[in-house]
Write an enzyme that holds these catalytic residues in place. Sequence first.
Site, PDB file in Angstrom:
ATOM      1  N   HIS A 196      -3.782  -5.402   0.866  1.00  0.00           N
ATOM      2  CA  HIS A 196      -3.295  -5.763   2.205  1.00  0.00           C
ATOM      3  C   HIS A 196      -3.466  -7.245   2.509  1.00  0.00           C
ATOM      4  CE1 HIS A 196      -2.662  -1.757   3.979  1.00  0.00           C
ATOM      5  NE2 HIS A 196      -3.598  -1.362   3.139  1.00  0.00           N
ATOM      6  N   CYS A 223       0.835  -1.207   0.000  1.00  0.00           N
ATOM      7  CA  CYS A 223       0.000   0.000   0.000  1.00  0.00           C
ATOM      8  C   CYS A 223       0.874   1.265   0.000  1.00  0.00           C
ATOM      9  CB  CYS A 223      -0.982  -0.041   1.168  1.00  0.00           C
ATOM     10  SG  CYS A 223      -2.435   0.991   0.893  1.00  0.00           S
TER      11      CYS A 223
END
Length: 320
Positions: A247, A134
């Site tokens: 994630h 991310c």
Amino acid sequence: MSSSSPLPRLLLLLLLLVAGPSAAAAAEAYGRPVIGVVSHPGDGAGGRISNGTATSYIAASYVKFVESAGARVVPLVYNEPEERLLEKLNLVNGVLFTGGSVKSGPYFETIKKVFQYVLDKNDAGIPFPLFAQCLGFELVSMIISKDNNILETFSAENQASTLQFPNYSSLEGSVFERFDPDLIKKLSTSCLVMQNHRYGISPKTLRENAALSSFFKILTTSPDENGEVYVSTVQANKYPITCTQWHPEKAIFEFGKPMIPHSEDAVQVTQNFANYFISQARKSPNRPPADKVLDNLIYNYSPTFTGKKSKSFDEVYIFS
Ligand SMILES: *[C@@H]1O[C@H](CO)[C@@H](O)[C@H](O)[C@H]1NC(C)=O
Ligand SMILES: *[C@@H]1O[C@H](CO)[C@@H](O)[C@H](O)[C@H]1NC(C)=O
């Protein structure tokens, strides 16, 4: 490899005798890998636990992700003195950059230093993997392109998404090689991965940037809530560096946000990523003294239960 004639074995033995124990150790997968995780500014709970300006945190889900594959974590506290950072980097077999929001200042400077350390180790022939997620992927893209404005905006906050595979040939030698073909198919049709970002990079921008396109190959893309497509997984061409915009740690270890997939398939995706990353760390020849490792492990800190105060993380390690 399959040859059992005595000559190659004799040569190997000679090589090991000449090169010494470090080469012998490097030849086998390491059973006690340790991963450095860089802490992010803040308390991870929107100031509900600590507002200290020096406070930083690591969501416990990243630590558990690493532990789930047989490794332990040393926290690389981003605002510690540089000597401490280097001392700790010498104790680990790979590093992980977490998600977050901060894209400038001392935190970004620390990420740059650690990224350069990863490149230098590997350039010197010493395997040292990086898994950047991310924000971690976004910062790495900014560093490689030398363009702090390379990112584009996307609508992918609290969104479960698919992974699309634009080029199956590019999966060779990547994390996806250990996936059952059935799971690859499910990834492309079901929303098995968790996205939580407002920035990203489009395939076009990545391909048109000479530095990024020579550094990375695109493994997957994903559509945001408006169908805008961004790069969701990349693998470096010449380094053991994998980056995800999504994630993997959340499917198993975070329950605060409603969209996080928790199905057995989603869990399997996470486990494959963790096992792949740690398998790369097992190739590192670094064998630090056990007592130094113990002194620096994240177990010297206690995680705080934040799940009641904030939806972001169930537990965080706080450094202040
Ligand atoms: C942090 O600051 C915010 C805003 O001023 C405040 O609401 C909150 O109670 C503070 N948190 C702590 C732990 O002091
Ligand atoms: C697909 O990936 C392979 C292996 O990385 C590469 O050689 C090939 O050029 C790629 N094809 C396209 C159309 O990008």
